[in-house]
Design a protein around this motif. Structure first.
Motif, PDB file in Angstrom:
ATOM      1  N   VAL A  60       0.859  -1.184   0.000  1.00 18.66           N
ATOM      2  CA  VAL A  60       0.000   0.000   0.000  1.00 18.66           C
ATOM      3  C   VAL A  60       0.898   1.238   0.000  1.00 18.66           C
ATOM      4  O   VAL A  60       1.922   1.274   0.695  1.00 18.66           O
ATOM      5  CB  VAL A  60      -0.937   0.021   1.223  1.00 18.66           C
ATOM      6  N   TRP A  61       0.506   2.235  -0.808  1.00 23.14           N
ATOM      7  CA  TRP A  61       1.249   3.497  -0.828  1.00 23.14           C
ATOM      8  C   TRP A  61       0.450   4.562  -0.078  1.00 23.14           C
ATOM      9  O   TRP A  61      -0.783   4.621  -0.181  1.00 23.14           O
ATOM     10  CB  TRP A  61       1.497   3.956  -2.262  1.00 23.14           C
ATOM     11  N   ILE A  71      -4.279   7.240   2.082  1.00 23.45           N
ATOM     12  CA  ILE A  71      -3.920   6.216   1.109  1.00 23.45           C
ATOM     13  C   ILE A  71      -3.823   6.814  -0.291  1.00 23.45           C
ATOM     14  O   ILE A  71      -4.736   7.492  -0.767  1.00 23.45           O
ATOM     15  CB  ILE A  71      -4.952   5.075   1.131  1.00 23.45           C
ATOM     16  N   VAL A  72      -2.706   6.523  -0.947  1.00 27.70           N
ATOM     17  CA  VAL A  72      -2.471   6.936  -2.333  1.00 27.70           C
ATOM     18  C   VAL A  72      -2.851   5.809  -3.290  1.00 27.70           C
ATOM     19  O   VAL A  72      -3.416   6.054  -4.356  1.00 27.70           O
ATOM     20  CB  VAL A  72      -0.999   7.345  -2.535  1.00 27.70           C
ATOM     21  N   SER A  73      -2.559   4.588  -2.912  1.00 30.36           N
ATOM     22  CA  SER A  73      -2.900   3.437  -3.756  1.00 30.36           C
ATOM     23  C   SER A  73      -3.023   2.200  -2.897  1.00 30.36           C
ATOM     24  O   SER A  73      -2.123   1.889  -2.104  1.00 30.36           O
ATOM     25  CB  SER A  73      -1.850   3.216  -4.844  1.00 30.36           C
ATOM     26  N   ASP A  74      -4.139   1.521  -3.053  1.00 28.50           N
ATOM     27  CA  ASP A  74      -4.384   0.264  -2.352  1.00 28.50           C
ATOM     28  C   ASP A  74      -5.210  -0.599  -3.291  1.00 28.50           C
ATOM     29  O   ASP A  74      -6.401  -0.362  -3.492  1.00 28.50           O
ATOM     30  CB  ASP A  74      -5.131   0.514  -1.041  1.00 28.50           C
ATOM     31  N   PRO A 118       5.828   3.671   0.384  1.00 25.06           N
ATOM     32  CA  PRO A 118       5.116   2.381   0.342  1.00 25.06           C
ATOM     33  C   PRO A 118       5.171   1.692   1.703  1.00 25.06           C
ATOM     34  O   PRO A 118       6.030   1.990   2.548  1.00 25.06           O
ATOM     35  CB  PRO A 118       5.920   1.599  -0.689  1.00 25.06           C
ATOM     36  N   TRP A 119       4.263   0.746   1.884  1.00 25.85           N
ATOM     37  CA  TRP A 119       4.293  -0.098   3.079  1.00 25.85           C
ATOM     38  C   TRP A 119       3.965  -1.519   2.639  1.00 25.85           C
ATOM     39  O   TRP A 119       2.915  -1.766   2.045  1.00 25.85           O
ATOM     40  CB  TRP A 119       3.274   0.384   4.111  1.00 25.85           C
ATOM     41  N   VAL A 120       4.886  -2.420   2.933  1.00 28.02           N
ATOM     42  CA  VAL A 120       4.692  -3.816   2.566  1.00 28.02           C
ATOM     43  C   VAL A 120       3.923  -4.535   3.670  1.00 28.02           C
ATOM     44  O   VAL A 120       4.301  -4.470   4.849  1.00 28.02           O
ATOM     45  CB  VAL A 120       6.046  -4.515   2.312  1.00 28.02           C
ATOM     46  N   ASP A 121       2.827  -5.175   3.278  1.00 22.62           N
ATOM     47  CA  ASP A 121       1.993  -5.938   4.204  1.00 22.62           C
ATOM     48  C   ASP A 121       1.691  -5.138   5.475  1.00 22.62           C
ATOM     49  O   ASP A 121       2.050  -5.545   6.599  1.00 22.62           O
ATOM     50  CB  ASP A 121       2.694  -7.259   4.555  1.00 22.62           C
ATOM     51  N   TYR A 133       7.644   5.017   6.628  1.00 23.86           N
ATOM     52  CA  TYR A 133       7.448   6.446   6.376  1.00 23.86           C
ATOM     53  C   TYR A 133       8.738   7.239   6.414  1.00 23.86           C
ATOM     54  O   TYR A 133       8.749   8.426   6.090  1.00 23.86           O
ATOM     55  CB  TYR A 133       6.429   7.026   7.360  1.00 23.86           C
ATOM     56  N   ASP A 134       9.826   6.611   6.811  1.00 21.81           N
ATOM     57  CA  ASP A 134      11.126   7.283   6.745  1.00 21.81           C
ATOM     58  C   ASP A 134      11.799   7.105   5.386  1.00 21.81           C
ATOM     59  O   ASP A 134      12.883   7.630   5.141  1.00 21.81           O
ATOM     60  CB  ASP A 134      12.061   6.755   7.840  1.00 21.81           C
ATOM     61  N   THR A 135      11.170   6.357   4.506  1.00 25.64           N
ATOM     62  CA  THR A 135      11.693   6.128   3.155  1.00 25.64           C
ATOM     63  C   THR A 135      10.687   6.703   2.171  1.00 25.64           C
ATOM     64  O   THR A 135       9.736   6.036   1.785  1.00 25.64           O
ATOM     65  CB  THR A 135      11.889   4.624   2.884  1.00 25.64           C
ATOM     66  N   THR A 136      10.889   7.958   1.770  1.00 25.57           N
ATOM     67  CA  THR A 136       9.895   8.652   0.943  1.00 25.57           C
ATOM     68  C   THR A 136      10.478   9.075  -0.403  1.00 25.57           C
ATOM     69  O   THR A 136      11.700   9.159  -0.572  1.00 25.57           O
ATOM     70  CB  THR A 136       9.370   9.911   1.650  1.00 25.57           C
TER      71      THR A 136
END
Length: 339
Positions: A60-61, A71-74, A118-121, A133-136
């Motif tokens: 999910v982004w 949410i940007v994309s799910d 992004p966030w994985v799972d 959220y520290d990787t943007t």
């Protein structure tokens, strides 16, 4: 978004940010440009060494804000996507290749300066395992397409072939731009390849047969959404001149009988049309210049009507060619009279 604690480090370069803990890492550009009206693909990959996700293809982004998780994309919950992104985003995820890339279609001005991650799972991998959220990545929207790059390889000689390449760099590999050249395409091929800085490269390669001294190559690119750009490059090629030849149907001349003798020279540039003269200047001669049907050759032929006299036996019949710029050539045959 709960999880166990782990040590966390973040390394930054000019183009990419690579953040990792002892268990996880994510790699994607820190900044990326998107062309207005086109699409934008943000390349993203991840890896983990501990605490594997339950659903590695679930990505999910989010929009980076001080509070909350807009949410940007799910792909699973499209109705929860922010209105400004709704219907325009899609996640490219793969558990096998561990990708987490984001597609944004129809880039708008509202996308400018958006900070995303992004966030994985996210239902199973918590921030204590990896603070995604520290990787943007920050999006920059531009309204002008980049000019394509034209490169030419080979010897710039009229009558020879060279390789022409037209390359455009972009961030829309899902719908790559089209390239068009103003020259005939021979042995052409089109390639698309990703680059390490997050951009993609589309390249059209063809073979050009050089037919004239000066020639302009133009490359036109059109991106999805209609934005376009044009590049041009002028080729200055070298000219060549072939050997001068003198010939006759018969090399034996009968005193008093007219005989046709020709002087021929070929060359590759029209500006090199020569002036052909003979050492027997008092005899009638005609000259003709024409372009050969194949290749890049021009030819000038002088035809002399030669009538031998009694004292011409053993003498030379000479043709002189004077080219623009002062270059000269000559060729001859030896006269043999028959009695």
């Amino acid at each position: 978004m709960s999880g166990s604690g782990s040590f966390f480090l973040c390394f930054c370069s000019l183009a990419y940010i690579l953040c990792s803990s002892s268990a996880w890492e994510v790699k994607m550009p820190r900044n990326i440009k998107g062309l207005l009206g086109s699409c934008l693909v943000i390349p993203c990959s991840y890896d983990y060494y501990q605490y594997p996700p339950n659903r590695p293809d679930r990505v999910v982004w989010y929009q980076y804000v001080s509070r909350g998780y807009p949410i940007v994309s799910d792909n699973w919950n499209r109705n929860d996507v922010l209105d400004i992104f709704k219907g325009r985003t899609h996640v490219y995820s793969s558990s096998q290749h561990r990708t987490c890339s984001l597609l944004i279609k129809r880039v708008t001005l509202a996308d400018h300066s958006q900070k995303l991650y992004p966030w994985v799972d996210p239902e199973n991998v918590g921030w204590r395992t990896y603070p995604f959220y520290d990787t943007t990545v920050t999006v920059e929207v531009v309204d002008k397409a980049d000019t394509p790059v034209i490169e030419i390889f080979g010897n710039m000689v009229v009558g020879q072939s060279v390789t022409v390449q037209c390359t455009v760099y972009h961030t829309c590999p899902t719908y790559p731009p089209s390239l068009r050249l103003n020259i005939p395409l021979r042995n052409e091929h089109l390639t698309h390849s990703p680059l390490s800085d997050g951009r993609s490269k589309t390249m059209l390669t063809t073979t050009l047969f050089i037919e004239k001294e000066y020639q302009t190559v133009e490359c036109y690119v059109q991106h999805r959404g209609g934005r376009s750009a044009l590049a041009s490059k002028t080729l200055t090629s070298q000219c060549s001149i072939s050997r001068l030849t003198v010939s006759s149907a018969s090399y034996e001349f009968l005193e008093g009988d007219p005989n046709k003798v020709t002087c021929t020279v070929s060359y590759t540039c029209y500006r090199n049309i020569p002036t052909l003269t003979w050492n027997y200047g008092n005899m009638p001669a005609s000259s003709d210049t024409s372009k050969l049907s194949r290749g890049a050759q021009w030819r000038t032929v002088s035809t002399l009507t030669f009538t031998a006299s009694a004292n011409d036996d053993g003498r030379s019949l000479i043709c002189y060619a004077r080219f623009p710029g002062g270059q000269t050539k000559e060729a001859s045959i030896t006269l043999r009279e028959t009695y």
